[in-house]
Design an enzyme around this catalytic site. Structure first.
Site, PDB file in Angstrom:
ATOM      1  N   GLY A  11       0.784  -1.180   0.099  1.00 24.87           N
ATOM      2  CA  GLY A  11       0.156  -0.048   0.017  1.00 24.87           C
ATOM      3  C   GLY A  11       0.781   1.113   0.107  1.00 24.87           C
ATOM      4  NE  ARG A  25      18.786  15.232  -4.323  1.00 23.47           N
ATOM      5  CZ  ARG A  25      17.755  16.347  -4.457  1.00 23.47           C
ATOM      6  NH1 ARG A  25      17.563  16.855  -3.340  1.00 23.47           N
ATOM      7  NH2 ARG A  25      17.393  16.499  -5.633  1.00 23.47           N
ATOM      8  NE  ARG A  72      -1.205  -5.347  -1.249  1.00 22.97           N
ATOM      9  CZ  ARG A  72      -1.791  -4.064  -0.745  1.00 22.97           C
ATOM     10  NH1 ARG A  72      -2.407  -3.489  -1.730  1.00 22.97           N
ATOM     11  NH2 ARG A  72      -1.510  -3.835   0.227  1.00 22.97           N
ATOM     12  CG  ASP A 103       3.253  -7.259   7.347  1.00 18.95           C
ATOM     13  OD1 ASP A 103       2.655  -6.908   6.439  1.00 18.95           O
ATOM     14  OD2 ASP A 103       2.557  -7.698   8.510  1.00 18.95           O
ATOM     15  CB  THR A 105       7.367  -5.275   1.301  1.00 22.59           C
ATOM     16  OG1 THR A 105       6.051  -4.580   0.593  1.00 22.59           O
ATOM     17  CG2 THR A 105       8.546  -4.819   0.457  1.00 22.59           C
ATOM     18  CB  THR A 127       2.201   0.661   6.086  1.00 17.50           C
ATOM     19  OG1 THR A 127       0.822   0.298   6.332  1.00 17.50           O
ATOM     20  CG2 THR A 127       3.014  -0.001   7.297  1.00 17.50           C
ATOM     21  CG  ASP A 129      -2.700  -0.053   8.059  1.00 17.39           C
ATOM     22  OD1 ASP A 129      -3.631   0.968   8.031  1.00 17.39           O
ATOM     23  OD2 ASP A 129      -2.789  -1.006   7.180  1.00 17.39           O
ATOM     24  CG  ASP A 131       0.080  -2.968  10.764  1.00 18.97           C
ATOM     25  OD1 ASP A 131       1.083  -2.215   9.905  1.00 18.97           O
ATOM     26  OD2 ASP A 131      -0.635  -3.562  10.207  1.00 18.97           O
ATOM     27  N   GLY A 172      -7.963   0.876   8.663  1.00 18.36           N
ATOM     28  CA  GLY A 172      -7.424   0.006   9.850  1.00 18.36           C
ATOM     29  C   GLY A 172      -8.246  -1.327   9.662  1.00 18.36           C
ATOM     30  NE  ARG A 173      -8.698  -4.133   4.346  1.00 13.64           N
ATOM     31  CZ  ARG A 173      -7.657  -4.029   3.429  1.00 13.64           C
ATOM     32  NH1 ARG A 173      -6.781  -5.152   3.288  1.00 13.64           N
ATOM     33  NH2 ARG A 173      -7.499  -3.139   2.701  1.00 13.64           N
TER      34      ARG A 173
HETATM   35  P1  ATP Z   1       0.794  -3.124   2.998  1.00 10.80           P
HETATM   36  O1  ATP Z   1       1.097  -3.552   4.599  1.00 10.80           O
HETATM   37  O2  ATP Z   1       0.642  -1.568   3.247  1.00 10.80           O
HETATM   38  O3  ATP Z   1      -0.283  -3.916   2.462  1.00 10.80           O
HETATM   39  P2  ATP Z   1       2.679  -4.847   2.496  1.00 10.80           P
HETATM   40  O4  ATP Z   1       4.177  -4.539   1.974  1.00 10.80           O
HETATM   41  O5  ATP Z   1       2.398  -5.735   3.630  1.00 10.80           O
HETATM   42  O6  ATP Z   1       2.028  -3.472   2.410  1.00 10.80           O
HETATM   43  P3  ATP Z   1       1.661  -6.953   0.703  1.00 10.80           P
HETATM   44  O7  ATP Z   1       0.829  -6.892  -0.494  1.00 10.80           O
HETATM   45  O8  ATP Z   1       1.227  -7.820   1.803  1.00 10.80           O
HETATM   46  O9  ATP Z   1       2.075  -5.279   1.113  1.00 10.80           O
HETATM   47  O10 ATP Z   1       3.152  -7.452  -0.025  1.00 10.80           O
HETATM   48  C1  ATP Z   1       3.772  -6.781  -1.017  1.00 10.80           C
HETATM   49  C2  ATP Z   1       4.416  -7.850  -2.033  1.00 10.80           C
HETATM   50  O11 ATP Z   1       5.336  -8.523  -1.480  1.00 10.80           O
HETATM   51  C3  ATP Z   1       3.223  -9.055  -2.312  1.00 10.80           C
HETATM   52  O12 ATP Z   1       2.462  -8.379  -3.430  1.00 10.80           O
HETATM   53  C4  ATP Z   1       4.167 -10.065  -2.897  1.00 10.80           C
HETATM   54  O13 ATP Z   1       4.740  -9.834  -4.084  1.00 10.80           O
HETATM   55  C5  ATP Z   1       5.469  -9.857  -1.869  1.00 10.80           C
HETATM   56  N1  ATP Z   1       5.234 -10.913  -1.121  1.00 10.80           N
HETATM   57  C6  ATP Z   1       4.559 -10.904   0.211  1.00 10.80           C
HETATM   58  N2  ATP Z   1       4.568 -12.026   1.009  1.00 10.80           N
HETATM   59  C7  ATP Z   1       5.450 -12.927   0.316  1.00 10.80           C
HETATM   60  C8  ATP Z   1       5.969 -14.021   0.524  1.00 10.80           C
HETATM   61  N3  ATP Z   1       5.790 -14.894   1.507  1.00 10.80           N
HETATM   62  N4  ATP Z   1       6.989 -14.490  -0.549  1.00 10.80           N
HETATM   63  C9  ATP Z   1       7.166 -14.017  -1.429  1.00 10.80           C
HETATM   64  N5  ATP Z   1       6.687 -12.725  -1.693  1.00 10.80           N
HETATM   65  C10 ATP Z   1       5.958 -12.437  -0.748  1.00 10.80           C
END
Ligand code: ATP
Length: 323
Positions: A11, A25, A72, A103, A105, A127, A129, A131, A172-173
């Site tokens: 996100g 930079r 994603r 997390d 990511t 993020t 959130d 969290d 905040g899901r």
């Molecule tokens: P937010 O908390 O804002 O949603 P996020 O980083 O948690 O951000 P996610 O969509 O959960 O967002 O993860 C981002 C990307 O990371 C996913 O689309 C996926 O490509 C990769 N990813 C997440 N979990 C895994 C995993 N276990 N193995 C490999 N890639 C992953």
């Protein structure tokens, strides 16, 4: 390490641009080359990357969203997708990455580094959130709570003018951080968050007490993931039992994701970006760079993804006591 890359993933959050700017930079100041990867892991797999110079990040510190865009990627969840990502990195001679995201990511980064240990990744918490474990504040949170606060202030004016009860849903899901702080800052009568079981009887008792004591304008802030439902569902339950209340609902929605980052946000994002590059170049990897009690702290991805930041119970008490 001579060449690094940066991306934003998951996100989007206000302040990500300030962080990208700091990464670019700092790396250039330390004599390194930087590539920007568009749309996170998805863009990496599709070889959507470009060389960034000092001027590429001019005039972006004040912008919400992310100039690198975010996405994603389902392909990165599979070994073939990660293989493609690795080949792109090898082709460009990129040895280190600063990954700005949540997390998910970091989970992806961890899996990737286990398969390809010659690539170093350092994470930065981005993020709205808040969290994530290992930092007091994530990039995007301060701006989001200020946006929510300003919107709730506006609603409060009209709530008072008409003696109405408003249920205001904020993002905040899974986490109530935005709801809790915006509720305290606006003097809300109650806050409903996923971390706490919602007691409808108790809520109605408090609202009825206020009503009978001539306090008829009230604000209840609801985190979208509350166990009793979103703002509309909770309002329906209250209306069914208290038809005398003049109830309205507002869902703030995506307005909380955008906008100009606050001063606090820009400073935090810049600091984490700078420290992220320094850490990467010093040989650190597989950690999230956070700020705890104003000090820089490195939390291994393993811990950062396993734990969640806890709600401070004093903040919940404040809403109840000060309402
Ligand atoms: P937010 O908390 O804002 O949603 P996020 O980083 O948690 O951000 P996610 O969509 O959960 O967002 O993860 C981002 C990307 O990371 C996913 O689309 C996926 O490509 C990769 N990813 C997440 N979990 C895994 C995993 N276990 N193995 C490999 N890639 C992953």
């Amino acid at each position: 390490m001579q060449r690094i890359a940066v991306f934003t993933s998951g996100g989007d959050a206000p302040g990500m641009n300030a962080c990208i700017r700091a990464v670019v930079r700092t790396a250039i100041a330390l004599g390194k080359e930087v590539y920007g990867i568009r749309r996170g892991y998805a863009g990496l797999i599709e070889e959507d990357l470009f060389r960034m110079e000092k001027h590429t990040v001019s005039n972006i510190i004040q912008l919400g969203g992310t100039i690198l865009q975010s996405a994603r990627s389902t392909e990165f969840l599979k070994p073939e997708g990660r293989r493609k990502a690795y080949e792109v990195l090898k082709k460009y001679g990129i040895e280190g990455i600063v990954a700005i995201g949540g997390d998910g990511t970091f989970r992806g980064a961890r899996v990737f580094m286990e398969e390809y240990p010659d690539i170093a990744i350092v994470g930065i918490p981005g993020t709205i959130d808040n969290d994530l474990y290992g930092t007091d504040f994530t990039i995007g949170y301060d701006t989001a709570i200020n946006t929510a606060m300003n919107a709730i202030d506006n609603i409060k004016d009209t709530a008072n003018a008409h003696n109405r009860l408003f249920f205001i849903e904020v993002m905040g899901r899974d986490a109530g951080f935005i709801a809790l702080r915006s509720a305290i800052a606006t003097g809300a009568e109650a806050v409903l968050i996923p971390e706490e079981k919602t007691d409808m009887d108790e809520l109605i008792r408090m609202l009825e007490y206020n009503y009978h004591h001539k306090k008829r304008a009230s604000i209840v802030v609801v985190a979208e993931g509350d166990d009793a439902g979103g703002a509309f569902q909770i309002a329906d339950q209250v209306k069914a039992r208290c038809p005398q209340f003049d109830i309205r609902c507002t869902v703030l929605g995506h307005v909380q994701r955008g906008g100009r980052p606050t001063c606090m946000e820009r400073v935090l994002a810049s600091r984490l970006g700078m420290e992220g590059v320094r850490a990467l170049l010093a040989g650190t990897k597989s950690v999230m760079v956070g700020e705890v009690h104003r000090q820089i702290v490195f939390t291994p991805f393993e811990q950062a993804t396993k734990h969640h930041q806890k709600i401070n119970p004093v903040l919940i008490e404040m809403v109840e006591l000060l309402a």
